[in-house]
Design an enzyme around this catalytic site. Sequence first.
Site, PDB file in Angstrom:
ATOM      1  N   GLU A   1       7.808  50.061 110.089  1.00 27.25           N
ATOM      2  CA  GLU A   1       7.331  49.051 109.148  1.00 27.25           C
ATOM      3  C   GLU A   1       8.428  48.758 108.131  1.00 27.25           C
ATOM      4  O   GLU A   1       8.931  49.671 107.487  1.00 27.25           O
ATOM      5  CB  GLU A   1       6.061  49.552 108.447  1.00 27.25           C
ATOM      6  CG  GLU A   1       4.903  49.751 109.417  1.00 27.25           C
ATOM      7  CD  GLU A   1       3.852  50.749 108.939  1.00 27.25           C
ATOM      8  OE1 GLU A   1       3.946  51.217 107.790  1.00 27.25           O
ATOM      9  OE2 GLU A   1       2.951  51.075 109.736  1.00 27.25           O
TER      10      GLU A   1
ATOM     11  N   GLN B   1       6.657  55.397 107.329  1.00 29.35           N
ATOM     12  CA  GLN B   1       7.131  54.993 105.995  1.00 29.35           C
ATOM     13  C   GLN B   1       7.057  56.127 104.970  1.00 29.35           C
ATOM     14  O   GLN B   1       7.986  56.312 104.178  1.00 29.35           O
ATOM     15  CB  GLN B   1       6.354  53.772 105.525  1.00 29.35           C
ATOM     16  CG  GLN B   1       7.077  52.985 104.461  1.00 29.35           C
ATOM     17  CD  GLN B   1       6.495  51.591 104.316  1.00 29.35           C
ATOM     18  OE1 GLN B   1       5.425  51.405 103.767  1.00 29.35           O
ATOM     19  NE2 GLN B   1       7.206  50.600 104.816  1.00 29.35           N
ATOM     20  N   PHE B   2       5.963  56.867 104.997  1.00 33.82           N
ATOM     21  CA  PHE B   2       5.811  58.044 104.140  1.00 33.82           C
ATOM     22  C   PHE B   2       5.042  59.103 104.921  1.00 33.82           C
ATOM     23  O   PHE B   2       4.193  58.769 105.770  1.00 33.82           O
ATOM     24  CB  PHE B   2       5.014  57.710 102.868  1.00 33.82           C
ATOM     25  CG  PHE B   2       5.809  56.987 101.810  1.00 33.82           C
ATOM     26  CD1 PHE B   2       6.506  57.684 100.831  1.00 33.82           C
ATOM     27  CD2 PHE B   2       5.859  55.606 101.793  1.00 33.82           C
ATOM     28  CE1 PHE B   2       7.230  57.017  99.861  1.00 33.82           C
ATOM     29  CE2 PHE B   2       6.584  54.929 100.817  1.00 33.82           C
ATOM     30  CZ  PHE B   2       7.276  55.638  99.845  1.00 33.82           C
ATOM     31  N   ASP B   3       5.302  60.358 104.579  1.00 34.03           N
ATOM     32  CA  ASP B   3       4.638  61.498 105.199  1.00 34.03           C
ATOM     33  C   ASP B   3       3.133  61.333 105.372  1.00 34.03           C
ATOM     34  O   ASP B   3       2.565  61.653 106.398  1.00 34.03           O
ATOM     35  CB  ASP B   3       4.923  62.753 104.361  1.00 34.03           C
ATOM     36  CG  ASP B   3       5.046  62.421 102.880  1.00 34.03           C
ATOM     37  OD1 ASP B   3       4.094  61.877 102.306  1.00 34.03           O
ATOM     38  OD2 ASP B   3       6.122  62.695 102.302  1.00 34.03           O
ATOM     39  N   GLY B   4       2.484  60.817 104.327  1.00 34.28           N
ATOM     40  CA  GLY B   4       1.025  60.722 104.350  1.00 34.28           C
ATOM     41  C   GLY B   4       0.495  59.664 105.299  1.00 34.28           C
ATOM     42  O   GLY B   4      -0.723  59.559 105.487  1.00 34.28           O
ATOM     43  N   PHE B   5       1.387  58.887 105.892  1.00 34.78           N
ATOM     44  CA  PHE B   5       0.932  57.821 106.784  1.00 34.78           C
ATOM     45  C   PHE B   5       1.212  58.125 108.255  1.00 34.78           C
ATOM     46  O   PHE B   5       1.149  57.241 109.112  1.00 34.78           O
ATOM     47  CB  PHE B   5       1.567  56.481 106.388  1.00 34.78           C
ATOM     48  CG  PHE B   5       1.339  56.145 104.943  1.00 34.78           C
ATOM     49  CD1 PHE B   5       0.109  56.399 104.340  1.00 34.78           C
ATOM     50  CD2 PHE B   5       2.347  55.598 104.161  1.00 34.78           C
ATOM     51  CE1 PHE B   5      -0.116  56.125 102.999  1.00 34.78           C
ATOM     52  CE2 PHE B   5       2.132  55.318 102.820  1.00 34.78           C
ATOM     53  CZ  PHE B   5       0.900  55.580 102.234  1.00 34.78           C
TER      54      PHE B   5
ATOM     55  N   HIS C   1       2.078  59.973  99.294  1.00 40.83           N
ATOM     56  CA  HIS C   1       3.508  59.670  99.341  1.00 40.83           C
ATOM     57  C   HIS C   1       4.371  60.908  99.110  1.00 40.83           C
ATOM     58  O   HIS C   1       5.573  60.776  98.899  1.00 40.83           O
ATOM     59  CB  HIS C   1       3.874  58.610  98.294  1.00 40.83           C
ATOM     60  CG  HIS C   1       3.348  57.236  98.596  1.00 40.83           C
ATOM     61  ND1 HIS C   1       2.024  56.923  98.499  1.00 40.83           N
ATOM     62  CD2 HIS C   1       3.967  56.102  98.991  1.00 40.83           C
ATOM     63  CE1 HIS C   1       1.857  55.637  98.814  1.00 40.83           C
ATOM     64  NE2 HIS C   1       3.009  55.120  99.118  1.00 40.83           N
TER      65      HIS C   1
ATOM     66  N   ALA D   1       0.875  49.538 111.970  1.00 42.90           N
ATOM     67  CA  ALA D   1      -0.018  50.474 112.648  1.00 42.90           C
ATOM     68  C   ALA D   1       0.809  51.606 113.233  1.00 42.90           C
ATOM     69  O   ALA D   1       1.615  51.399 114.136  1.00 42.90           O
ATOM     70  CB  ALA D   1      -0.798  49.765 113.757  1.00 42.90           C
ATOM     71  N   GLU D   2       0.599  52.785 112.715  1.00 44.57           N
ATOM     72  CA  GLU D   2       1.437  53.917 113.104  1.00 44.57           C
ATOM     73  C   GLU D   2       1.158  54.379 114.529  1.00 44.57           C
ATOM     74  O   GLU D   2       2.078  54.805 115.242  1.00 44.57           O
ATOM     75  CB  GLU D   2       1.269  55.070 112.109  1.00 44.57           C
ATOM     76  CG  GLU D   2       1.923  54.819 110.747  1.00 44.57           C
ATOM     77  CD  GLU D   2       1.152  53.866 109.847  1.00 44.57           C
ATOM     78  OE1 GLU D   2       0.000  53.532 110.198  1.00 44.57           O
ATOM     79  OE2 GLU D   2       1.677  53.441 108.802  1.00 44.57           O
TER      80      GLU D   2
HETATM   81  C1  TPP Z   1      -1.446  53.859 107.006  1.00 39.91           C
HETATM   82  C2  TPP Z   1      -0.429  53.308 106.061  1.00 39.91           C
HETATM   83  N1  TPP Z   1       0.761  52.948 106.525  1.00 39.91           N
HETATM   84  C3  TPP Z   1       1.703  52.464 105.692  1.00 39.91           C
HETATM   85  C4  TPP Z   1       1.454  52.325 104.353  1.00 39.91           C
HETATM   86  C5  TPP Z   1       2.547  51.802 103.406  1.00 39.91           C
HETATM   87  N2  TPP Z   1       2.164  50.489 102.910  1.00 39.91           N
HETATM   88  C6  TPP Z   1       1.595  50.341 101.708  1.00 39.91           C
HETATM   89  S1  TPP Z   1       1.135  48.765 101.419  1.00 39.91           S
HETATM   90  C7  TPP Z   1       1.744  48.248 102.903  1.00 39.91           C
HETATM   91  C8  TPP Z   1       1.616  46.811 103.294  1.00 39.91           C
HETATM   92  C9  TPP Z   1       0.196  46.350 103.263  1.00 39.91           C
HETATM   93  O1  TPP Z   1       0.124  44.998 103.564  1.00 39.91           O
HETATM   94  P1  TPP Z   1      -1.226  44.189 103.459  1.00 39.91           P
HETATM   95  O2  TPP Z   1      -2.290  44.885 104.243  1.00 39.91           O
HETATM   96  O3  TPP Z   1      -0.922  42.785 103.822  1.00 39.91           O
HETATM   97  O4  TPP Z   1      -1.668  44.278 101.942  1.00 39.91           O
HETATM   98  P2  TPP Z   1      -0.886  43.744 100.649  1.00 39.91           P
HETATM   99  O5  TPP Z   1      -0.038  44.869 100.175  1.00 39.91           O
HETATM  100  O6  TPP Z   1      -0.117  42.551 101.048  1.00 39.91           O
HETATM  101  O7  TPP Z   1      -1.940  43.450  99.658  1.00 39.91           O
HETATM  102  C10 TPP Z   1       2.302  49.314 103.595  1.00 39.91           C
HETATM  103  C11 TPP Z   1       2.933  49.211 104.915  1.00 39.91           C
HETATM  104  C12 TPP Z   1       0.182  52.728 103.903  1.00 39.91           C
HETATM  105  N3  TPP Z   1      -0.159  52.650 102.607  1.00 39.91           N
HETATM  106  N4  TPP Z   1      -0.732  53.199 104.766  1.00 39.91           N
END
Ligand code: TPP
Lengths: 325, 325, 380, 380
Positions: B30, B83-87, B130, B60-61
């Site tokens: 991502e 992207q981060f450990d928790g994901f 995170h 989507a992981e």
């Molecule tokens: C499962 C997961 N993967 C990755 C992330 C890191 N992350 C935080 S916000 C984001 C993008 C989210 O996009 P969107 O759903 O369009 O929401 P927006 O931030 O645009 O409001 C990502 C990849 C996360 N929080 N959770």
Amino acid sequence: MTETLTIGKALNLGLRRALEDDPKVVLMGEDIGRLGGVFRITDGLQKDFGDDRVVDTPLAEAGIVGTAVGLAMRGYRPVCEIQFDGFVFPAYNQLVTQVAKIHARSRGRLAMPIVIRIPFGGGIGAVEHHSESPEAYFAHTAGLKVVAVSTPADAYWGIQQAIAHPDPIVFLEPKRRYWEKAAVDLDGTPSPLFASRVVRGGDDVTVLAYGPMVKTALQAAEAAAEEGRSLEVIDLRTISPLDLDPVFASVRRTGRCVVVHEAPVTLGLGAEIAARVTETCFHSLEAPVLRVGGYDTPYPPSKLEEEYLPDLDRVLDAVDRSMGF
Amino acid sequence: MTETLTIGKALNLGLRRALEDDPKVVLMGEDIGRLGGVFRITDGLQKDFGDDRVVDTPLAEAGIVGTAVGLAMRGYRPVCEIQFDGFVFPAYNQLVTQVAKIHARSRGRLAMPIVIRIPFGGGIGAVEHHSESPEAYFAHTAGLKVVAVSTPADAYWGIQQAIAHPDPIVFLEPKRRYWEKAAVDLDGTPSPLFASRVVRGGDDVTVLAYGPMVKTALQAAEAAAEEGRSLEVIDLRTISPLDLDPVFASVRRTGRCVVVHEAPVTLGLGAEIAARVTETCFHSLEAPVLRVGGYDTPYPPSKLEEEYLPDLDRVLDAVDRSMGF
Amino acid sequence: MTALSHTTEVVDPVPGAGAPHLPGQPPLVQLLTPEGERVEHPDYSVDVGDQELRALYRDLVLVRRWDVEATALQRQGELGIWASLLGQEAAQVGAGHALAADDMAFPTYREHGVAWVRGVDPLQVISLFRGVDAGGWDPVATGFNLYTVVIGAQTLHATGYAMGVQRDCAESAVLAFLGDGATSQGEVNEAMIWASSLSAPVVFFCQNNQYAISVPIERQSRVPLYQRAAGFGFPGVRVDGNDVLAVLAVTRAALAAARDGQGPTFIEAFTYRMGAHTTSDDPTRYRLASELEEWKLRDPIARVKAYLARSGIADADFFAAIEAEGDELAARIRKGTLDMPDPAGTEIFDHVYAEMPPPLAAQRAEFVEYHAGFEGGVER
Amino acid sequence: MTALSHTTEVVDPVPGAGAPHLPGQPPLVQLLTPEGERVEHPDYSVDVGDQELRALYRDLVLVRRWDVEATALQRQGELGIWASLLGQEAAQVGAGHALAADDMAFPTYREHGVAWVRGVDPLQVISLFRGVDAGGWDPVATGFNLYTVVIGAQTLHATGYAMGVQRDCAESAVLAFLGDGATSQGEVNEAMIWASSLSAPVVFFCQNNQYAISVPIERQSRVPLYQRAAGFGFPGVRVDGNDVLAVLAVTRAALAAARDGQGPTFIEAFTYRMGAHTTSDDPTRYRLASELEEWKLRDPIARVKAYLARSGIADADFFAAIEAEGDELAARIRKGTLDMPDPAGTEIFDHVYAEMPPPLAAQRAEFVEYHAGFEGGVER
Ligand SMILES: Cc1ncc(C[n+]2csc(CCOP(=O)(O)OP(=O)(O)O)c2C)c(N)n1
Ligand SMILES: Cc1ncc(C[n+]2csc(CCOP(=O)(O)OP(=O)(O)O)c2C)c(N)n1
Ligand SMILES: [Mg+2]
Ligand SMILES: [Mg+2]
């Protein structure tokens, strides 16, 4: 009233009683309704309690656990069935990042009284993913509690206690022992859920086990006795939190400890127990805590499972090695 | 040629070199493309290698890891960024039931040369999920290998070695040390990937750490030296398989061992190491192996992370306790 | 509120289709009726010569024979479990025949019919269900991946493989099998999202046999499954899964489109699982015998036989020869199963990694030593 | 091959809609143009009095003011991070106003505007981003769940909560927020499958702000997101997310349908993230300034102000009063943030479980004892 029950039937009765006792209890899972679950643990429950309380879900484990979270927030007490141990992983994100953390996240405002029932362990001649022991993954996850039953009585009472408990509990059922029988006093006073139990007294070596391996440990103790060796067997019962005080007391006497489980040895429960027992009983130990477990490999095809799984001989071998120190 | 690099830049260069060396290397994740990843580890790589080789994926992981499996079957060497450990948990099913098992399932016919890069650990003042240290989950999973780097040189070489390796590797990057610098000999001979390393010699206590805690352990050794105590510090580097021979050798000399990691203590790597060190060095130990780790709680809000994370003082406290036995 | 109160209408992916269809169900592509009559379809046709027709029939019969024998072997305790394909022969044989040599298929655990068409030896499938290994065939050589037991996981593998095909600029396509129940898994939906986003050359072939073990399709979706694809931005089509010609036609077209750079298609092969979910299952607990009776009338093999006989493409000798071949196959499967050697204990260790790490090598050595200790018969 | 070679056409969920729409985009429901003109829509209308209009305006302005202040506080090092809602005020305030008192909302991490409407104190949101806690508000009392950082996880919670509402026979509905990027997560798709299958009273409210951090919407879907719902068998609708009235109308209708037992709806609020993803992000790396300029013309607040002024519903005094209220709010947020006490160290342990297990109690005791050791200033 005392009845002779299999572990499977004891679970069925325990679930029935939980459904009767609390209208907020909802059972969810794949095939748990009309079919009664692939192991028939929920047999007859949908018929008697309706399909709002015994829910055949779509085929998706994250969905089962994730919607259980929402139901819990709404005041329900969901009991999720994961069909087999190896199929819990699609729900892993919900379990680790949500179920385990919501009480902390909400500073106690949102309780998560969810039970995740998992038939676990091998020995039933099944194909891949149907024989695993994922307990260490959950025990390493703060916010979850994990128990494993080994007898019909613990199954009957334990499932009710778990459902009534305010925290999320991974409830492990020893699938290959589902059909084993014992008398259950249906009106008795149950043992506490989060307590280990000495199931056979002994002086030479302390042997720890839980779930399906308790029987194996007891068989080993029986065989050892014939050779004049006295094993104390403790059924851990609770895997997270661990209840090690009885273990420490035992090891202080015996000076020797063997832990048995089906899960791979590396970072299995035996690792944690070895570390703690050594920390606490350092000066009492005559030998290092030894571990008997699955190898650090995937669970093998069923023609090899007897070789993979700890059995009486491997337990006795570890006992020998412990005595040899 | 020797350059002074941060860990982040060393990873970037290592990835660049891997992309150059092998046309089958594909980076997926991502925001790793135009943005260069949230930590800029892949900065500039999509521009130079194209979006077929540096792929911004849907969010989507499971998809990232699951499609990497298919790419690997087709002969590619996918490098996934989580992207981060928790994901990482949405990808858990693919990691545990597929990536880890396909080599065994296919009896070696299908290799899984997949690298899963995860920035891990806390200390950066972030919000929930995170700052986690999920390494024990992977180390308990047979079929995966797990490494953690702690220096720019290991980052630069390690990522290339991991990508060239035929087995799936969870590659843990100490995110809070991304900006720390050291000289890297870009043409030197790298240390083997699956080997631990003594990073400071000492005689009184053996201190083990990996990833971000190596620096903490070294700081503790520095402070201890001022008080006349000599700590030997070992950077484990490889978490699965563990390379404990240097540890055993050290503990046989010192008689004392402290393991440090950020992950919760219960069933963290310290448990396994304690169990093995005790098994192997039983008669040399003057004290039980002690563990310094995160508490058995979710990672706390960032205002509390300093209290949560092991630091120099907690390491020294454990050293004191060890010496006190 | 009207705009919200209705279920969004769905586009018929086969516009103007006049194909006969099952009562109460949306139209599906059919080229051969249950009575064995060839019918036309405005969008799909299939060019099969007499020889291929006979080959299709042969495959249908032989995979059923294999299946019946395996079920018997399980009943006799020779297999741990068996997942029967009974009733789904046309869907599988049709899909299998649609594949080109260098296409790749990703099965679930039930695609014995596809395995057969891909040249996998039945015994290499049987060995999985006997507990000897996880499938004995070579997935690369056969273009047929190993079985995947975790529902849906293979759809992402198929999509990733298709990404590789794209990168190789190869003219190949990928066929990902899944069941109706699998459509509810997150990973399966991710696979479709991925495939759509990247225009990957993968075709999702869903055998809607109307049950996920005991759970009827209505629990997974309140609209026909083929419509799922439109939500992800690619075509979906529903085909009579008991009509081997229609399946062949639709799958061939979808694979050709994929090879042609047009991205994914979702095929819903509407069929019925005539047997139990597996030999461990008891379907009388959850479905009516009448349903089964109804579906017997739509048997995938009977209609081909009727057509071949009526059109003179095959005669009694041909049918008898195939029967005999079936008996031989069954006998070979039986003997092969009974003769199958047990795996060596060290197999537990030998394939976990491409490079076995030293601690595992040590475990292996201990294992060997420990078992050598029993060699002299000293096992307690 | 024609049947396969096209992207399946999709049904316009707003049949006959003549609403103005953005160039190159499918029609979306609009009731207030960017120029501040009220327009009619055949399917959606909203009955808002002058007082509610002014209240909507006030909320829009105040949540923006809060957002700006929080961004400033982050820049000054007082917050670890901040996720700005800039540009998405109408989507959030409109959705928030559509909720009834006993409805339940499940936000992501960006719904400060909904929080505001639900009566959550901004400081209870700020405390999360400051690292004091994971959100200080009471999710039950406010009908507004805590923020969920793991993308998409909350959509399943919302669906499960809606299952509880069904079992309670309550006349409530649930609003699940998600982003465009979130639509790719397996769990989100499972939530939709679940909601459809069980007819759960949940509305999926997707703010399509066109980016998931740096990844443009095209990577998640090649068709407009609202069409996803049809594949799962329930209605989807696209609304101008910068039009507070249209959002209110569409969301109210969907929630009413849910309460009425008609099951889920998917709302795609088409909008734009005017700021960075979070304060840690640098959007200049992945998007053009011109895009931003274009969207400035569709500002969600300016159009309401223009309408209120032109129609005489509000005058200069009113606008000035709201400005002043905004300044006060900002000052209160600033002061409240700076005054916020740090949490006690024992908070690490105290809420992990409802019943703290003895080993954790022991860890807590050791922690207390260990830190007491430093009390005298003996920290090395
Ligand atoms: C499962 C997961 N993967 C990755 C992330 C890191 N992350 C935080 S916000 C984001 C993008 C989210 O996009 P969107 O759903 O369009 O929401 P927006 O931030 O645009 O409001 C990502 C990849 C996360 N929080 N959770
Ligand atoms: C992730 C996962 N969950 C549960 C199971 C147990 N299980 C095996 S088959 C099956 C039903 C599958 O139904 P469907 O996808 O319709 O395929 P079919 O068996 O009908 O061919 C289930 C629930 C599994 N294998 N994997
Ligand atoms: Mg099915
Ligand atoms: Mg977005």
